[in-house]
Design a protein around this motif. Structure first.
Motif, short mmCIF file in Angstrom:
data_model
loop_
_atom_site.label_atom_id
_atom_site.label_comp_id
_atom_site.label_asym_id
_atom_site.label_seq_id
_atom_site.Cartn_x
_atom_site.Cartn_y
_atom_site.Cartn_z
N GLU A 96 0.86 -1.06 0.08
CA GLU A 96 0.11 -0.23 -0.10
C GLU A 96 0.79 1.15 -0.03
O GLU A 96 0.57 2.19 -0.63
N ASP A 97 1.83 1.41 0.93
CA ASP A 97 2.50 2.52 1.10
C ASP A 97 3.38 2.59 -0.33
O ASP A 97 3.66 3.85 -0.70
N ARG A 100 1.14 4.26 -2.81
CA ARG A 100 0.87 5.71 -2.41
C ARG A 100 1.79 6.45 -2.66
O ARG A 100 1.62 7.47 -3.35
N VAL B 69 -6.23 1.91 6.94
CA VAL B 69 -6.58 1.85 5.54
C VAL B 69 -7.60 0.87 5.46
O VAL B 69 -7.37 -0.26 6.40
N HIS B 71 -8.42 -2.13 3.87
CA HIS B 71 -7.45 -3.06 2.81
C HIS B 71 -8.38 -3.40 1.80
O HIS B 71 -8.04 -3.46 0.60
N VAL B 74 -9.45 -1.02 -0.84
CA VAL B 74 -8.18 -0.42 -1.43
C VAL B 74 -7.80 -1.56 -2.52
O VAL B 74 -7.72 -1.38 -3.70
N ARG B 100 -6.01 6.93 -4.33
CA ARG B 100 -5.24 7.58 -3.51
C ARG B 100 -5.89 7.93 -2.05
O ARG B 100 -5.21 8.11 -1.01
N LEU B 103 -6.43 5.08 0.21
CA LEU B 103 -5.17 4.78 0.86
C LEU B 103 -4.66 5.59 1.75
O LEU B 103 -3.80 5.24 2.58
#
Lengths: 464, 464, 464, 464
Positions: A96-97, A100, B69, B71, B74, B100, B103
């Motif tokens: 995720e990071d 991002r 987040v 998940h 996402v 974005r 996230l």
């Protein structure tokens, strides 16, 4: 120094961008990139400033399109993220990071560097001002520019976070430079001269601004308040009738605080909510100065009402029939005064502000305009919220639509805007949290009996 | 008010979080959510402050894990993003923006709200301080907490962006409150008393700090400078030998600016680069005050050298053989003075600082320690960059490792840290941009001939 | 640069004075004399500063004697004035004015010029300090120097007129330079360290100073106040027992203002009354900050009491008989505790501060010392006013001698000065005008019942 | 609240004075009188303010006559002083001091008390303003009032001694209140509007004021300076031709400092020399800001020249013959242009400012007016000093009459005052001390060759 020829300009742009926009470092070495030299940022700033308006738009389109997100990389990482869902938390979080990180447009780092050079922050504020104006003027409709606008807004909203702003009271002892800005930026009731501004910061008045400590002479948003015995129902009282600066305030006479003007100074901070916080900070400040002060209200303009009304009258004329927004008896009365055809004549009188020269006509129109205006404020919507932006602002803040005032601003400006009417949005402190939440969630407007009565008169007597 | 029982604490935490952390609004209505009441933020702050250290860690783990987040959402959006790649730009950009948005951890909005209440910004600074200490103390190893730390760092780095900081010169006329903080935060050469701090802001000295305008009494990072005729090679000269405050500066004697101490005050700003910018701003400031000033250098400590050296000696002892970091002839000389076994004795003398009581021993050790220390600074690496953090800081800024100085800090602290040596990192202004880029990209250290000679002596005479 | 030889010094003095002291212009052309060059004043200042103490006195004697009034001219004008009495008003007034003009010493113009150069005002303050010290040390007894002293005092009292002084509140945010001076000048309760001074300007404390706007860092006189619930009866409470700086003041707990220290900083302003005005200004300031505050009192030291007491004991010993300031029964009680001869032993214990180590002895001595001290304050006189200077100061201001306090200052200093006692002079605001006038005119001291009772016990039980 | 009836007013005055003016304490107990209650001073102030102008004069006459010096006591002491001449120094000095004491008018103590209450200093400034205006308007001619005026002047000159004033630079960042005062008080070239004042404190301009620290918003005297490449010869250049505030100063272009306006603000400080000191302080300030600046000059108006010239023309007309201040050939030329009788016509044209509409006439008049004006400045005297007050001011300061400038102030005001001419008084720094002394002693005016040439042309061609 202007760039005259498109092709030359385009290649100059590319040249500058090649030099000044650094590539996004790989995720693994983020924070390990060499500091970008200030000269890069200065070059970018100077180049941009040398462009003509249309070139600026073209340049920003290029920046936003070519130095934004690497879509392919993002798509690949998105796939990996989907796969990571089955893995351990650390792996998933890292996916995720990473995503991002790559969703960050390259120009974000550019703006970051610019923000650090002297005058850079102000440059970015102005840059966003340009973007907003270009979008408003439909000079561009690029989704990339909209993205760039959103990115800039988000950066600016962090930099100008309320928690880092300073509340400053502005008085006649404040620097002339600051008072001049307060005068120039005043958007609601233009300042006529220095005697006028002196009165607005004198006894029974307060003026507060949010400033950022690093830009001491630059108010970001400011609020004018009149301290009165009762909630004022017209602006003439606030501007006129003062006797002397030597006047000293009698604390016992301060029972109401009337916010009669709030102005933002930076187009570039559009959408970054500061006014709401300023009002709340000022309320706290005033409560601590005047412990017994307990009435808080705006005295607000109603921009757009006359235009809306003329639009209605016009539209109905085009429909070829007498407008139903007035009752027949009302039309007859008006016709007696102004001759026929009454709608035509009325429209003319309203659009030239001449109707106010006849006391009789004003008497006839008062109930009509009051009910129409209350509807305009209460019933006309944009995306389900109040159409009128001033109304929407105060309602979002949790205020109540409290009182519509006749002959409240009889300046040509006030008559042109709203047939001389103004409105008080009242801040009942214990309720503003709940009101705000209710309005934002349900779009229902909290209004006083006076307003609701007028609205129901409208519903009974007027047909749109 | 402490929470004693785990289960109770856990349920209280959940209760508080349920009330204070608002859900992430849907993408479509972002910016339309009701303003979160300040009481939410205050409740969170007060609750957190009432916790004991271990509870704080547990609480933060919960926040980071449960309010991060979404998940699954996402992952779904990531899939959609992948599909959007084939579509038009607007669709693709929106898919990216939507992803974005999601996230963003939910706690980001919470921190945003907290930042806006009075004292909230300082609370978040301190909160991140706690997180950093918990990670350093290995009180937690949760990847979620690491994520929260990264989020906070990113938020704080925007709020405390250099472009919004104010450079303030600190003098004996500055508020006592500020000078007290400067004294307490001083990390490099502890301030002994008020006479000491008075000297450090007196003639031929400069002290500058970055402050945020909204926290006027709170220096974020500050730098002490000595103005001298030559680049100083020891700290004693800087602290001693002054005669009087009445001394007035003779501009003609100001030929070098020696940065002898730089301290950050906020643990919570770890990793947010301010020191680098401060040095550069101060250089500009000094150049404008003293147009003919053209030598800039640090006089820096070498924390860790003695520990590294003792480690080497120890390790080689465990290897059961005489250390090769000294030549045999050197060992013999030492043995003559201290008796045998020389390595054992030497280690003892070094670890107790007693070696400095023998001039003879110091004479023997001088070339040895100089070459070892230059290697420690130049050759020892961490992830390919200089192991010594002070060195790494100045090299990243673009400074040159310029001169290693013997008997440069003979205070017990200086001897314990680096056998009394200090080093000048010199800022050759025209080169610092290139130096910095080179170091960051290639990891190659720019060093003077003196340093390189010492390093080559090390390579010839010492074996690790 | 010191002048070693008397004859040389004398001729150098004459040379300097010849150059720097301009003759008094004739009455007719006063105000038409060329402006004296600043270099004259600087020469005088520098010459004076180069002299040794004894030379300074000789120099000032010369100035005062040779550059004072032209006695012969004055005598002639005095005769003319007598004659003018029979003439018209204008002639008479002019004769008076002319005489007034020639009664001006020549050095007055010199001082006037000096006052206008940079640092000149401070020089004159210090010069008068020297004069006062020379007179006090009996280094001179010249009537001319006394005249010069009076002239200087009169000039300084105009320059430092209360109407032109600024009241400044001093806090922990004041410049360090100022707080350092406040610490150094503190005459009543010496400041031990910076924590101590921080407390004295912290919560529930106020510190105010008079400054002259043109010498911003230089407090002329300052006053420390403790804000308490009741009028404090000992200094330990004021200095001790505080917990934290973070403490915030609760306005409801502020019911009394206790002036526990007032210090003048400039010897050169001796006899120029500022303290009285400072107290009155501070009272007004506090009343406006705390509308419900209505008790004002000093907590004052009693310097000289122990010395007076030891003097009495000593003198009576020399009379060869047991002192009658104690009753026989009291002597017996004391003798039981300390052995004989009791007077001798007691004197020893009092002069070494050792008596405080015995609780029993303290209990016996309490009523004795209280009645003696109340007499010392109330009954001992100098030119019919209170002998004790602190008492005289507050009584002149219109305060009431309100309460004598046992164990009020148990510091070695406090015990040495006044056997640990302190006194409250209370300011009953409505009465201070009348009290002051009464005291100055009739010398009668306004005192509380407690004091009067103690005095009558003294009169009953003690014989001087 | 006005007092209408003379007799009532007189008795009210006596009543007030009886209460508020305390008798002069006997010499022996000076400094021991009870502090006068503030209410006395407030009563005096309020009473005085309630009076009408004519009553104020009557009141001040009463104060000055009945509360001045005790003439009989003074005469007796004068006799004693004469006798004391044969006695020892101490006795003689005391006789002098005693006489000096009784020569003090009683109202001096009154003014002293008033000076110490809030607003009292400003009251006394204004009071002396009233006295000066009454004397100027010949509303009184009492020698006692003249005495009171002298006493007040002497007191104010001590209180506003230059050594205690603060030099403040005024910029666009100064408080609006201050800039408004600077605008209102401007006496030489009236400020038209805020743009005008902004220019006068903008780039290449300096504005300095003396203020007293205790009256921070109140400039006592202020000076406007233009920083130029050459000494400016007309005021239009100074006020016009500026482009922008954004202009930044180029230090290299600053070669001359032109004092183009100096204004005192307080009538009550008439005769207390501050302007002279202000110019000297500003010179020092500018030298330290611009080390290479070395030309200092005024650009001064010549008030009174046109009036003087018209007077001459008029007087000679009354003599019945053609004026000899012009040569016959000059009269003929003029007559050709304006018709006859030329003197009559010329006087008319000059008194209406219409002569400037004819370029031809101006050409003819230029040499004539230049030589007449230079004589007016150089040759016309009042008590042997320059008649023109501006000239006298700068010459006393030590300036040189340097250059007479044609078409230097073509505003109606400038033409009315001095036919559009202005004059530069140049400050040659090394000479100003000697110049000043020479002028004051010998009355000889230091003038440049240009001036002396014009004067000699006058002497050759004009007859008075």
């Amino acid at each position: 120094t202007h760039l005259r020829h498109g092709s030359f300009a385009a290649s100059a742009m590319e040249e500058v961008l090649r030099r000044t926009v650094v590539p996004l470092p790989a995720y693994e070495i983020q924070g390990k990139s060499p500091p970008v030299p200030e000269s890069n940022s200065m070059e970018f700033i100077n180049f941009y400033r040398s462009l003509e308006t249309s070139q600026k738009v073209a340049f920003l389109e290029k920046v936003s399109q070519e130095f934004g997100v690497d879509h392919q990389a993002v798509a690949e990482l998105a796939l990996k993220l989907v796969e990571s869902q089955k893995r351990d938390a650390a792996t998933m979080l890292q996916a995720e990071d990473r995503l991002r990180y790559y969703l960050t447009p390259r120009y974000l780092a550019l703006f970051g560097h610019i923000s650090r050079v002297e005058g850079g922050m102000k440059f970015l504020l102005d840059l966003r001002g340009d973007v907003i104006e270009a979008l408003a003027a439909k000079a561009t409709d690029s989704p990339h520019i909209r993205g760039l606008n959103a990115t800039l807004k988000s950066m600016l909203s962090e930099w100008f976070s309320v928690g880092l702003l300073k509340l400053e009271r502005i008085t006649w002892k404040s620097p002339c430079e600051l008072l001049q800005k307060i005068s120039q930026y005043e958007a609601v009731h233009p300042v006529r001269n220095w005697t006028d501004i002196k009165h607005r910061v004198g006894p029974y008045r307060r003026c507060y601004a949010f400033t950022n400590g690093a830009m001491p002479g630059e108010p970001l948003v400011f609020l004018h308040v009149a301290l009165t015995e009762e909630i004022t129902d017209n602006i003439q009282t606030i501007f006129g009738g003062r006797t002397s600066q030597e006047l000293t305030e009698d604390e016992k006479k301060v029972k109401a605080a009337v916010f009669y003007s709030i102005s933002s100074t930076q187009v570039g901070l559009q959408g970054v909510e500061l006014g709401n916080y300023l009002i709340k900070r000022v309320v706290r400040e005033l409560q601590s100065e005047f412990p017994s002060l307990d009435q808080f209200s705006s005295l607000s303009p109603i921009p757009g009402f006359t235009v809306w009304l003329l639009g209605l009258l016009n539209q109905q004329r085009n429909d070829g029939r007498r407008s139903k927004i007035l009752m027949d008896t009302e039309w007859q009365e008006i016709e007696r005064l102004v001759g026929s055809p009454a709608p035509e004549r009325l429209r003319k009188l309203l659009s030239t502000n001449e109707w106010v020269h006849s006391e009789q006509l004003m008497d006839i129109l008062k109930p009509i305009l009051m009910r129409l205006c209350s509807w305009y404020l209460y019933g006309e919507k944009h995306r389900s919220y109040a159409l009128n932006q001033v109304a929407n602002f105060h309602l979002q803040n949790g205020a109540t639509m409290w009182r519509l005032n006749w002959k409240a601003d009889m300046s040509p400006r006030g008559i042109s805007a709203s047939c001389g009417m103004m409105v008080n949005y009242r801040y009942f402190l214990p309720d503003i949290g709940a009101n705000s939440a209710k309005y934002l969630r349900t779009k229902v407007i909290e209004a006083s009996e006076q307003i609701l009565n007028l609205v129901s008169q409208f519903q009974k007597n007027s047909k749109l």
